[in-house]
Scaffold this motif. Structure first.
Motif, PDB file in Angstrom:
ATOM      1  N   VAL A  11       0.840  -1.202   0.000  1.00  0.00           N
ATOM      2  CA  VAL A  11       0.000   0.000   0.000  1.00  0.00           C
ATOM      3  C   VAL A  11       0.877   1.255   0.000  1.00  0.00           C
ATOM      4  O   VAL A  11       0.635   2.209  -0.730  1.00  0.00           O
ATOM      5  CB  VAL A  11      -0.950  -0.007   1.217  1.00  0.00           C
ATOM      6  CG1 VAL A  11      -1.623   1.337   1.402  1.00  0.00           C
ATOM      7  CG2 VAL A  11      -2.008  -1.100   1.057  1.00  0.00           C
ATOM      8  N   GLN A  22     -14.735 -13.633  -4.696  1.00  0.00           N
ATOM      9  CA  GLN A  22     -15.281 -12.272  -4.597  1.00  0.00           C
ATOM     10  C   GLN A  22     -14.513 -11.442  -3.576  1.00  0.00           C
ATOM     11  O   GLN A  22     -14.243 -10.262  -3.786  1.00  0.00           O
ATOM     12  CB  GLN A  22     -16.744 -12.321  -4.159  1.00  0.00           C
ATOM     13  CG  GLN A  22     -17.701 -12.557  -5.294  1.00  0.00           C
ATOM     14  CD  GLN A  22     -19.106 -12.834  -4.795  1.00  0.00           C
ATOM     15  OE1 GLN A  22     -19.279 -13.419  -3.719  1.00  0.00           O
ATOM     16  NE2 GLN A  22     -20.094 -12.424  -5.560  1.00  0.00           N
ATOM     17  N   GLU A  23     -14.197 -12.068  -2.450  1.00  0.00           N
ATOM     18  CA  GLU A  23     -13.474 -11.347  -1.393  1.00  0.00           C
ATOM     19  C   GLU A  23     -12.054 -10.995  -1.834  1.00  0.00           C
ATOM     20  O   GLU A  23     -11.549  -9.905  -1.554  1.00  0.00           O
ATOM     21  CB  GLU A  23     -13.463 -12.176  -0.104  1.00  0.00           C
ATOM     22  CG  GLU A  23     -14.836 -12.192   0.562  1.00  0.00           C
ATOM     23  CD  GLU A  23     -15.090 -13.416   1.444  1.00  0.00           C
ATOM     24  OE1 GLU A  23     -16.203 -13.519   1.977  1.00  0.00           O
ATOM     25  OE2 GLU A  23     -14.192 -14.265   1.586  1.00  0.00           O
ATOM     26  N   LEU A  30     -12.164  -8.179  -4.290  1.00  0.00           N
ATOM     27  CA  LEU A  30     -12.388  -6.919  -3.577  1.00  0.00           C
ATOM     28  C   LEU A  30     -11.069  -6.380  -3.007  1.00  0.00           C
ATOM     29  O   LEU A  30     -10.746  -5.202  -3.138  1.00  0.00           O
ATOM     30  CB  LEU A  30     -13.417  -7.152  -2.463  1.00  0.00           C
ATOM     31  CG  LEU A  30     -13.696  -6.019  -1.500  1.00  0.00           C
ATOM     32  CD1 LEU A  30     -14.091  -4.762  -2.239  1.00  0.00           C
ATOM     33  CD2 LEU A  30     -14.821  -6.422  -0.555  1.00  0.00           C
ATOM     34  N   MET A  31     -10.279  -7.275  -2.397  1.00  0.00           N
ATOM     35  CA  MET A  31      -8.969  -6.848  -1.864  1.00  0.00           C
ATOM     36  C   MET A  31      -8.093  -6.324  -2.991  1.00  0.00           C
ATOM     37  O   MET A  31      -7.393  -5.324  -2.842  1.00  0.00           O
ATOM     38  CB  MET A  31      -8.269  -8.028  -1.177  1.00  0.00           C
ATOM     39  CG  MET A  31      -8.941  -8.478   0.110  1.00  0.00           C
ATOM     40  SD  MET A  31      -7.997  -9.819   0.855  1.00  0.00           S
ATOM     41  CE  MET A  31      -9.211 -10.491   1.984  1.00  0.00           C
ATOM     42  N   ARG A  80      -9.069  -4.929  -5.758  1.00  0.00           N
ATOM     43  CA  ARG A  80      -9.522  -3.597  -6.187  1.00  0.00           C
ATOM     44  C   ARG A  80      -9.096  -2.520  -5.184  1.00  0.00           C
ATOM     45  O   ARG A  80      -8.755  -1.406  -5.565  1.00  0.00           O
ATOM     46  CB  ARG A  80     -11.046  -3.585  -6.372  1.00  0.00           C
ATOM     47  CG  ARG A  80     -11.523  -4.396  -7.580  1.00  0.00           C
ATOM     48  CD  ARG A  80     -12.959  -4.053  -7.932  1.00  0.00           C
ATOM     49  NE  ARG A  80     -13.901  -4.292  -6.859  1.00  0.00           N
ATOM     50  CZ  ARG A  80     -14.589  -5.424  -6.675  1.00  0.00           C
ATOM     51  NH1 ARG A  80     -14.421  -6.431  -7.521  1.00  0.00           N
ATOM     52  NH2 ARG A  80     -15.426  -5.550  -5.678  1.00  0.00           N
ATOM     53  N   VAL A  81      -9.097  -2.885  -3.897  1.00  0.00           N
ATOM     54  CA  VAL A  81      -8.648  -1.923  -2.884  1.00  0.00           C
ATOM     55  C   VAL A  81      -7.144  -1.647  -3.058  1.00  0.00           C
ATOM     56  O   VAL A  81      -6.694  -0.516  -2.952  1.00  0.00           O
ATOM     57  CB  VAL A  81      -8.968  -2.414  -1.452  1.00  0.00           C
ATOM     58  CG1 VAL A  81      -8.327  -1.518  -0.412  1.00  0.00           C
ATOM     59  CG2 VAL A  81     -10.477  -2.469  -1.236  1.00  0.00           C
ATOM     60  N   ARG A  82      -6.395  -2.687  -3.376  1.00  0.00           N
ATOM     61  CA  ARG A  82      -4.961  -2.478  -3.624  1.00  0.00           C
ATOM     62  C   ARG A  82      -4.751  -1.484  -4.768  1.00  0.00           C
ATOM     63  O   ARG A  82      -3.905  -0.589  -4.705  1.00  0.00           O
ATOM     64  CB  ARG A  82      -4.247  -3.788  -3.972  1.00  0.00           C
ATOM     65  CG  ARG A  82      -2.736  -3.612  -4.129  1.00  0.00           C
ATOM     66  CD  ARG A  82      -2.008  -4.861  -4.560  1.00  0.00           C
ATOM     67  NE  ARG A  82      -2.481  -5.386  -5.830  1.00  0.00           N
ATOM     68  CZ  ARG A  82      -2.245  -4.824  -7.014  1.00  0.00           C
ATOM     69  NH1 ARG A  82      -1.531  -3.734  -7.091  1.00  0.00           N
ATOM     70  NH2 ARG A  82      -2.737  -5.359  -8.111  1.00  0.00           N
ATOM     71  N   VAL A 119      -6.499   0.959  -5.574  1.00  0.00           N
ATOM     72  CA  VAL A 119      -6.750   2.345  -5.179  1.00  0.00           C
ATOM     73  C   VAL A 119      -5.430   3.021  -4.808  1.00  0.00           C
ATOM     74  O   VAL A 119      -5.176   4.169  -5.159  1.00  0.00           O
ATOM     75  CB  VAL A 119      -7.733   2.418  -3.985  1.00  0.00           C
ATOM     76  CG1 VAL A 119      -7.803   3.833  -3.416  1.00  0.00           C
ATOM     77  CG2 VAL A 119      -9.119   1.944  -4.399  1.00  0.00           C
ATOM     78  N   PHE A 120      -4.580   2.290  -4.101  1.00  0.00           N
ATOM     79  CA  PHE A 120      -3.351   2.883  -3.578  1.00  0.00           C
ATOM     80  C   PHE A 120      -2.126   2.591  -4.451  1.00  0.00           C
ATOM     81  O   PHE A 120      -1.161   3.324  -4.437  1.00  0.00           O
ATOM     82  CB  PHE A 120      -3.098   2.379  -2.153  1.00  0.00           C
ATOM     83  CG  PHE A 120      -4.255   2.651  -1.228  1.00  0.00           C
ATOM     84  CD1 PHE A 120      -4.504   3.950  -0.807  1.00  0.00           C
ATOM     85  CD2 PHE A 120      -5.108   1.634  -0.830  1.00  0.00           C
ATOM     86  CE1 PHE A 120      -5.579   4.223   0.015  1.00  0.00           C
ATOM     87  CE2 PHE A 120      -6.188   1.902  -0.001  1.00  0.00           C
ATOM     88  CZ  PHE A 120      -6.421   3.200   0.416  1.00  0.00           C
ATOM     89  N   LEU A 161      -1.410 -10.926  -2.007  1.00  0.00           N
ATOM     90  CA  LEU A 161      -2.643 -11.327  -2.690  1.00  0.00           C
ATOM     91  C   LEU A 161      -2.249 -12.271  -3.822  1.00  0.00           C
ATOM     92  O   LEU A 161      -1.113 -12.244  -4.274  1.00  0.00           O
ATOM     93  CB  LEU A 161      -3.355 -10.102  -3.269  1.00  0.00           C
ATOM     94  CG  LEU A 161      -3.931  -9.108  -2.263  1.00  0.00           C
ATOM     95  CD1 LEU A 161      -4.496  -7.896  -2.979  1.00  0.00           C
ATOM     96  CD2 LEU A 161      -5.000  -9.757  -1.396  1.00  0.00           C
TER      97      LEU A 161
END
Lengths: 331, 475
Positions: free
Chosen positions: B202, B434-435, B438-439, B441-443, B445-446, B458
């Motif tokens: 991150v 799915q989970e 989601l992780m 996609r969050v990665r 972001v940063f 991941l």
């Protein structure tokens, strides 16, 4: 016209969200709605999705000191149900009886027991959540320690329902302890016992409760009933505060405030004051004034939307309309 | 940008002598403490300040070269290595304690400060930093934060995440963010908590505020020998269900005991015991006295083979030196060692340990067990010879079986060592697709281009896995 949906199962939560996504109205997750005016003073969504009817304790594992609880239960009810297991969450919020557990953690509230048990969010090990598109996901694990994958639970806990609807939470519990209660005057030196559950000042008295019997100069033992009444009053004072002020090294007893401000309760262990403002004064001017008096303090108006919210919200459910209405962002 | 011009920019950013490119110097940065994975970087850069980290990040971003931060390289999941052609930012020179506030009980530190060095610096104020990974005399606080490190005392005090108030860090593109405050009050999303354990994917921490807690008035440590691991596990369960709150509950089996006693970490452990249990209590004198009496009573109902109460600080230090040095002591048994890090609900400890025994018998490789029993966090140490492909395969197979068992019992594939390169395949057995998506996609972001510590934490995208050379072993 605002409609409140109160689903009773995970499947119903998902159905509600899918129905909402098919239309074009706005929706926001909520608990019992008793802190809404503070969190959403501008415009209400057309739908509230409430956890009020999701209040089951799903399981308690007394050997592992963990449990999973639906988000709509109140802190008081949860403590009642944990009592036969000699376990406790160790959290005491302002809206102990009428607020929901989900609300406590999602729109993070102050716990008067943080002195003994640390940050309340650390008690949450994981949970079940519904995303805006109705997908149900799990975060964390049901064990006390897991570093597998990103710790998404942390993001969701402070998100005020803007990222996901909380269905249930997995919690780390502590053994419940019998407490001794003490009362002393404001000029008594503050007790520094590591096993104290809290110490706060209320009006002109300092209260604390300790797992041990301890003789502290200036303090006298009090009956449990009186102590519990004081704790209730402290919770209420925090519940009624217009703003909270956090500052390191306040000193003791309570900070001196200019006229127009009144300390309702001072949590001595976390250095947090619940401050009442002059009701005739302008709120933002009062906050600015307070910030001038305490430049290094953190004054928390409760409507602050976090940076990154938008980006993460999009990452959570890219195909869906985000939870809304959108909040204005204050820095 | 060519590699040459990137190196030129990096040298400009940190000074010529702080960019290492000669093969001999790079050797040390090929792997972390999990030697199963190796990859030689293009260069190792040793920045000294936030400004230098930012300059490096900008150059790397511009050159689109993968990079990762590294502390002391004590990680156990292959988290601090980069694919070939990548650059390692080793933060060991950023080792200043910037500020200690004894009254407000926090310290602001740079990421390269060694965990135990912070402990020493704050001891004179009657304070300590609670997270205590076994590597604490070497490992850095930046690494502890990135991996959300644990340690024996986590049973009572929680993992690193619980002790971080704020983190200032540099994102993949060189932007600087500060998440959290020294008061630990998060204004909304708990990004500080999310950062902990994100395995350097991150951002790269350049400063952090850490919570300090008072040194206890009184400590009591028991060393109890049992004839079997199962019995030690039962004793742990009994202590916990009675409502006692020790600070640590640690178990070592016979192989671990012998390894320690035959090493420089010798601690006087009972050689004839099948397992030892270390119980540490802390608090005020009166509370420890009460808890010690209650603990002793419970322990004695399990007919221990030996029972010792370490009364002096010296005796206690020796015991902990033995426990924390056990990993090193096990290194004597074979050229390589593979440490697992599964977690099960505490009530399933005896069951999972029995299974570890079965897997050991099948693999025929020596295994030693030392684990954080209070947290249900097991650490089987398999000894093997990495030069023998068959043994590599066996050790990985054993690891896979044990982690699957942990999941089957409702646990997790990692409690404190992280996913790194090592456990990616198992993430999809713990979380749904799915989970994981989601992780991912969050990665993004940063760290949208996955240049910052690519392929860690991941599941890797297809094709990336081959970038990291894995010696022997099944892929």
């Amino acid at each position: 016209m605002t409609t409140t949906w109160q689903p009773q199962s995970e499947a119903q939560v998902s159905d509600c969200l899918k129905e909402w996504q098919a239309g074009d109205s706005s929706l926001l997750p909520c608990g019992n709605q008793n802190r809404l005016p503070r969190h959403f003073p501008y415009s209400a969504p057309e739908y509230w999705l409430s956890s009020a009817k999701l209040k089951k304790v799903l399981w308690v594992d007394s050997e592992d000191r963990t449990c999973e609880v639906q988000a709509g239960i109140s802190l008081a009810e949860l403590e009642n149900q944990l009592a036969p297991h000699q376990l406790s969450l160790g959290v005491s919020g302002a809206h102990h009886d009428e607020g929901t557990l989900g609300g406590f953690f999602l729109a993070p509230d102050h716990s008067l027991l943080a002195h003994r048990f640390g940050f309340t969010r650390d008690q949450v090990l994981g949970g079940r959540w519904a995303l805006a598109d109705g997908t149900v996901i799990s975060t964390g694990a049901r064990v006390v320690k897991s570093v597998a994958g990103y710790d998404l639970t942390r993001l969701l806990l402070g998100s005020r329902g803007q990222l996901a609807f909380c269905i249930s939470l997995i919690l780390k519990l502590r053994p419940s302890k019998k407490l001794s209660w003490y009362q002393g005057p404001m000029d008594a030196p503050p007790p520094a016992s590591p096993s104290a559950h809290f110490h706060f000042s209320l009006e002109d008295q300092i209260w604390f409760a300790d797992e041990e019997d301890c003789a502290v100069p200036g303090f006298r033992p009090r009956e449990e009933d009186l102590g519990k009444q004081a704790l209730d009053s402290a919770r209420q004072a925090f519940g009624k505060a217009e703003v909270r002020l956090h500052q390191l090294g306040f000193g003791h007893p309570s900070p001196n405030l200019a006229p127009g401000f009144k300390v309702r309760c001072h949590d001595l262990s976390s250095n947090t004051c619940a401050i009442g403002l002059d009701p005739t004064a302008d709120l933002s001017a009062s906050i600015a004034d307070l910030q001038n008096q305490f430049p290094s303090a953190l004054i928390v108006p409760e409507t602050m939307a976090p940076a990154w919210l938008k980006e993460i919200s999009f990452a959570m459910a890219p195909q869906a309309r985000p939870f809304g209405p959108p909040l204005p962002v204050h820095g | 940008m060519s590699a040459t011009s990137l190196l030129k920019q990096l040298r400009k950013a940190v000074g010529k002598k702080h960019v290492l490119t000669d093969p001999a110097s790079l050797l040390a940065y090929e792997s972390d403490a999990l030697t199963l994975f190796r990859s030689k970087p293009l260069a190792v850069v040793l920045p000294h300040s936030e400004k230098e980290v930012v300059a490096c990040a900008q150059a790397l971003h511009q050159a689109q070269v993968p990079w990762a931060a590294r502390g002391a390289g004590t990680g156990l999941s292959g988290g601090a290595i980069v694919p070939p052609g990548g650059v390692v930012l080793a933060l060991a020179r950023m080792n200043r304690i910037l500020h200690i506030d004894p009254e407000a009980q926090f310290a602001r530190v740079e990421p390269g400060v060694v965990n135990a060095a912070l402990g020493r610096a704050v001891a004179r104020f009657g304070l300590r930093f609670a997270p205590d990974p076994a590597s604490q005399t070497v490992s850095t606080l930046g690494g502890n934060l990135a991996e959300n490190a644990g340690g024996p005392q986590c049973f009572l005090h929680g993992t690193t995440s619980n002790h971080v108030l704020s983190v200032r860090h540099v994102l993949a593109d060189g932007k600087v963010e500060e998440w959290g405050t020294e008061m630990g009050v998060s204004r909304g999303l708990d990004l500080r908590g999310f950062f902990a354990g994100s395995e350097g994917t991150v951002g790269v921490a350049v400063a952090m505020d850490l919570k300090l807690i008072p040194t206890p008035e009184s400590i009591s440590t028991f060393l109890v020998g049992f004839d079997s691991v199962a019995k030690a596990c039962q004793a742990v369960s009994a202590i916990v269900t009675t409502g006692l709150e020790p600070v640590a509950l640690e178990v070592m089996d016979k192989t671990a005991i012998h390894a320690v006693e035959n090493s420089v970490f010798r601690a006087g452990l009972p050689l004839d015991a099948g397992a030892v249990l270390l119980v540490e209590l802390e608090g005020t004198e009166s509370s420890v006295e009460k808890a010690a009496a209650a603990t002793e009573k419970i322990l004695k109902t399990f007919q221990p083979m030996s029972f010792e109460n370490a009364q002096t600080p010296q005796a206690r230090t020796a015991l902990w030196k033995g426990r924390k040095g056990a990993g090193g002591a096990l290194g004597r048994l074979a050229p390589d060692s593979y440490v697992m890090d599964g977690v099960v609900p505490r009530s399933k400890l005896a069951e999972v340990m029995e299974y570890v025994g079965e897997v050991q018998a099948e693999s025929n490789l020596p295994v030693a067990n030392l684990f954080h029993a209070g947290d249900g966090n097991i650490h089987p140490h398999f000894s093997y010879d990495g030069r023998d492909p068959k043994q590599c395969q066996q050790v990985e197979l054993a690891g896979a079986k044990i982690l699957r068992k942990c999941l089957e019992l409702g646990g997790s594939i990692t409690g404190e060592h992280g996913v790194g390169l090592e456990k990616q395949a198992f993430l999809l057995e713990q979380f749904s697709q799915q989970e994981i998506d989601l992780m991912e996609r969050v990665r993004q972001v940063f760290n949208p281009q996955d240049l910052l510590n690519p392929g860690k934490g991941l599941p890797m995208k297809r094709g990336c896995a081959e970038a990291f050379h894995r010696h022997g072993g099944v892929a």
